[in-house]
Design a protein around this motif. Structure first.
Motif, mmCIF file in Angstrom:
data_model
loop_
_atom_site.group_PDB
_atom_site.id
_atom_site.type_symbol
_atom_site.label_atom_id
_atom_site.label_comp_id
_atom_site.label_asym_id
_atom_site.label_seq_id
_atom_site.Cartn_x
_atom_site.Cartn_y
_atom_site.Cartn_z
ATOM 1 N N GLY A 1 171.213 23.545 -54.398
ATOM 2 C CA GLY A 1 170.163 22.529 -54.322
ATOM 3 C C GLY A 1 170.536 21.395 -53.387
ATOM 4 O O GLY A 1 169.696 20.907 -52.616
ATOM 5 N N ASN A 2 171.794 20.982 -53.446
ATOM 6 C CA ASN A 2 172.261 19.916 -52.555
ATOM 7 C C ASN A 2 172.219 20.365 -51.090
ATOM 8 O O ASN A 2 171.884 19.573 -50.191
ATOM 9 C CB ASN A 2 173.689 19.503 -52.929
ATOM 10 C CG ASN A 2 173.759 18.784 -54.258
ATOM 11 O OD1 ASN A 2 172.780 18.179 -54.702
ATOM 12 N ND2 ASN A 2 174.908 18.839 -54.912
ATOM 13 N N LYS A 3 172.546 21.624 -50.830
ATOM 14 C CA LYS A 3 172.492 22.148 -49.462
ATOM 15 C C LYS A 3 171.047 22.214 -48.958
ATOM 16 O O LYS A 3 170.766 21.929 -47.790
ATOM 17 C CB LYS A 3 173.136 23.530 -49.410
ATOM 18 C CG LYS A 3 174.650 23.515 -49.598
ATOM 19 C CD LYS A 3 175.225 24.923 -49.570
ATOM 20 C CE LYS A 3 176.736 24.902 -49.766
ATOM 21 N NZ LYS A 3 177.311 26.274 -49.799
ATOM 22 N N HIS A 4 170.141 22.585 -49.862
ATOM 23 C CA HIS A 4 168.714 22.634 -49.502
ATOM 24 C C HIS A 4 168.208 21.242 -49.122
ATOM 25 O O HIS A 4 167.513 21.068 -48.119
ATOM 26 C CB HIS A 4 167.926 23.203 -50.682
ATOM 27 C CG HIS A 4 166.442 23.218 -50.502
ATOM 28 N ND1 HIS A 4 165.818 23.626 -49.331
ATOM 29 C CD2 HIS A 4 165.427 22.878 -51.359
ATOM 30 C CE1 HIS A 4 164.500 23.542 -49.465
ATOM 31 N NE2 HIS A 4 164.251 23.082 -50.680
ATOM 32 N N GLU A 5 168.590 20.253 -49.918
ATOM 33 C CA GLU A 5 168.209 18.869 -49.644
ATOM 34 C C GLU A 5 168.794 18.397 -48.309
ATOM 35 O O GLU A 5 168.092 17.768 -47.499
ATOM 36 C CB GLU A 5 168.689 17.967 -50.778
ATOM 37 C CG GLU A 5 168.351 16.494 -50.604
ATOM 38 C CD GLU A 5 168.958 15.648 -51.705
ATOM 39 O OE1 GLU A 5 168.221 15.227 -52.610
ATOM 40 O OE2 GLU A 5 170.193 15.418 -51.672
ATOM 41 N N ASP B 1 160.071 15.797 -53.098
ATOM 42 C CA ASP B 1 161.265 16.238 -53.805
ATOM 43 C C ASP B 1 161.609 17.651 -53.354
ATOM 44 O O ASP B 1 160.712 18.486 -53.196
ATOM 45 C CB ASP B 1 160.999 16.229 -55.316
ATOM 46 C CG ASP B 1 162.262 16.044 -56.128
ATOM 47 O OD1 ASP B 1 163.325 15.793 -55.537
ATOM 48 O OD2 ASP B 1 162.187 16.147 -57.367
ATOM 49 N N THR B 2 162.893 17.925 -53.113
ATOM 50 C CA THR B 2 163.313 19.278 -52.737
ATOM 51 C C THR B 2 163.724 20.047 -53.996
ATOM 52 O O THR B 2 164.444 19.521 -54.842
ATOM 53 C CB THR B 2 164.492 19.240 -51.754
ATOM 54 O OG1 THR B 2 165.549 18.452 -52.307
ATOM 55 C CG2 THR B 2 164.076 18.646 -50.423
ATOM 56 N N LYS B 3 163.252 21.275 -54.105
ATOM 57 C CA LYS B 3 163.575 22.138 -55.238
ATOM 58 C C LYS B 3 163.890 23.542 -54.718
ATOM 59 O O LYS B 3 163.239 24.037 -53.798
ATOM 60 C CB LYS B 3 162.397 22.223 -56.209
ATOM 61 C CG LYS B 3 161.979 20.892 -56.833
ATOM 62 C CD LYS B 3 163.022 20.357 -57.793
ATOM 63 C CE LYS B 3 162.524 19.107 -58.504
ATOM 64 N NZ LYS B 3 163.585 18.527 -59.376
ATOM 65 N N LEU B 4 164.866 24.193 -55.326
ATOM 66 C CA LEU B 4 165.235 25.546 -54.926
ATOM 67 C C LEU B 4 164.204 26.585 -55.345
ATOM 68 O O LEU B 4 164.158 27.683 -54.783
ATOM 69 C CB LEU B 4 166.584 25.929 -55.545
ATOM 70 C CG LEU B 4 167.853 25.513 -54.799
ATOM 71 C CD1 LEU B 4 169.060 26.020 -55.567
ATOM 72 C CD2 LEU B 4 167.864 26.054 -53.374
ATOM 73 N N ALA B 5 163.384 26.264 -56.324
ATOM 74 C CA ALA B 5 162.434 27.232 -56.882
ATOM 75 C C ALA B 5 161.492 27.769 -55.806
ATOM 76 O O ALA B 5 161.227 27.121 -54.792
ATOM 77 C CB ALA B 5 161.634 26.580 -58.001
ATOM 78 N N ARG B 6 160.955 28.956 -56.057
ATOM 79 C CA ARG B 6 159.994 29.580 -55.137
ATOM 80 C C ARG B 6 158.559 29.215 -55.483
ATOM 81 O O ARG B 6 157.639 29.510 -54.718
ATOM 82 C CB ARG B 6 160.165 31.104 -55.172
ATOM 83 C CG ARG B 6 161.525 31.576 -54.691
ATOM 84 C CD ARG B 6 161.692 31.413 -53.191
ATOM 85 N NE ARG B 6 163.038 31.716 -52.734
ATOM 86 C CZ ARG B 6 163.406 31.768 -51.471
ATOM 87 N NH1 ARG B 6 162.506 31.530 -50.529
ATOM 88 N NH2 ARG B 6 164.648 32.032 -51.140
ATOM 89 N N ASN C 1 161.156 26.448 -48.135
ATOM 90 C CA ASN C 1 160.804 25.369 -47.203
ATOM 91 C C ASN C 1 159.301 25.142 -47.092
ATOM 92 O O ASN C 1 158.858 24.343 -46.265
ATOM 93 C CB ASN C 1 161.400 25.603 -45.803
ATOM 94 C CG ASN C 1 162.904 25.387 -45.786
ATOM 95 O OD1 ASN C 1 163.397 24.445 -46.396
ATOM 96 N ND2 ASN C 1 163.629 26.261 -45.113
ATOM 97 N N GLU C 2 158.538 25.817 -47.941
ATOM 98 C CA GLU C 2 157.105 25.545 -47.998
ATOM 99 C C GLU C 2 156.874 24.197 -48.674
ATOM 100 O O GLU C 2 157.493 23.897 -49.696
ATOM 101 C CB GLU C 2 156.382 26.635 -48.794
ATOM 102 C CG GLU C 2 154.890 26.369 -48.973
ATOM 103 C CD GLU C 2 154.239 27.320 -49.964
ATOM 104 O OE1 GLU C 2 153.015 27.206 -50.166
ATOM 105 O OE2 GLU C 2 154.949 28.168 -50.539
ATOM 106 N N GLU C 3 155.992 23.390 -48.107
ATOM 107 C CA GLU C 3 155.649 22.100 -48.719
ATOM 108 C C GLU C 3 154.345 22.247 -49.496
ATOM 109 O O GLU C 3 153.334 22.681 -48.965
ATOM 110 C CB GLU C 3 155.499 21.008 -47.659
ATOM 111 C CG GLU C 3 155.123 19.650 -48.271
ATOM 112 C CD GLU C 3 155.029 18.532 -47.245
ATOM 113 O OE1 GLU C 3 154.268 17.585 -47.483
ATOM 114 O OE2 GLU C 3 155.725 18.619 -46.202
#
Length: 243
Positions: free
Chosen positions: A54-58, A125-130, A165-167
């Motif tokens: 999650g931190n890497k995604h952010e 907010d960034t989330k790992l979920a799909r 990476n979809e918003e």
């Protein structure tokens, strides 16, 4: 959940904990008031790996914003973070990373604020979920209300950057009434908190760090949920018959 000058300060995560499990919320408060009486679940390597991802995604999303915009303000997590957040908002910085808004009883670090074409801030907010989970939106509504204490207006939209990476963007008003109701119920639990009145853990709930204590409670009570394949309706029928 923490104490500052003997006053309780909550975060949006405390609301989510209560929404998922009032038992877990009660346990968190008990542990704050009376540490080391109950034992939290041991560290989970899988959760750590998810947290790191999650931190890497952010970080990757932040890197992309820096390439796209030439005005990205990063707020340091220090004693000056709240003042720095207010200053960045007043200066209408295009992107604010890790803003630290607060309101009576609540404080926390959001992921991103983005100034849109209407010169209004959106919370992201960034989330790992799909896919978007309901608690994501409740968390963002809490940040939206905290932000309004600085901007004097509730952001019209809240957004999630999924693991793909979809918003996904949503109208804040669609969820704000439910959020306020949940917050009120949570604050009622905290205001009426009694160390001797422990809520019953629901068998299917997410108890987070207190799942082992929830299971221990069920064994101590010889709870019907320990019966294989039994469901809530069957438990209620048995309870109604005094079983």
């Amino acid at each position: 959940m923490r104490k500052h000058s003997s006053k309780l300060i909550y975060s949006p995560s405390d609301l989510i904990r209560f929404m998922e499990s009032p038992f877990s919320s009660w346990m968190e408060r008990f542990n704050l008031e009376h540490p080391n009486v109950f034992t939290k679940d041991p560290a989970n390597e899988e959760k750590k790996l998810i947290g790191d991802a999650g931190n890497k995604h952010e970080a990757a999303y932040l890197s992309g914003l820096k390439k796209k915009y030439n005005d990205v303000c990063e707020i340091a997590r220090d004693a000056n973070s709240k003042a720095a957040t207010k200053k960045a908002i007043q200066e209408r910085r295009r992107i604010i990373f890790q803003p630290h808004p607060e309101m009576e009883g609540f404080s926390g670090y959001a992921d991103f604020l983005r100034l849109n074409s209407d010169n209004e801030y959106e919370i992201l907010d960034t989330k790992l979920a799909r896919s978007v989970k309901p608690y994501f939106l409740i968390q963002l509504c809490c940040y939206a209300e905290m932000l309004s204490k600085v901007t004097n207006e509730i952001p019209q939209t809240i957004g999630i950057i999924l693991g793909s990476n979809e918003e996904r963007t949503f109208p804040t008003n669609d969820f704000f009434d439910y959020y306020l109701s949940l917050k009120n119920s949570f604050l009622n639990q905290m205001n009426e908190w009694d160390k001797d009145v422990q809520p019953s853990p629901q068998p299917s709930a997410e108890h987070r760090d207190w799942s082992q204590e929830a299971l221990k409670w069920m064994h101590d009570k010889d709870h019907l949920s320990l019966i294989a394949s039994i469901n809530h309706t069957q438990i209620k029928k048995l309870n109604d018959q005094g079983i």
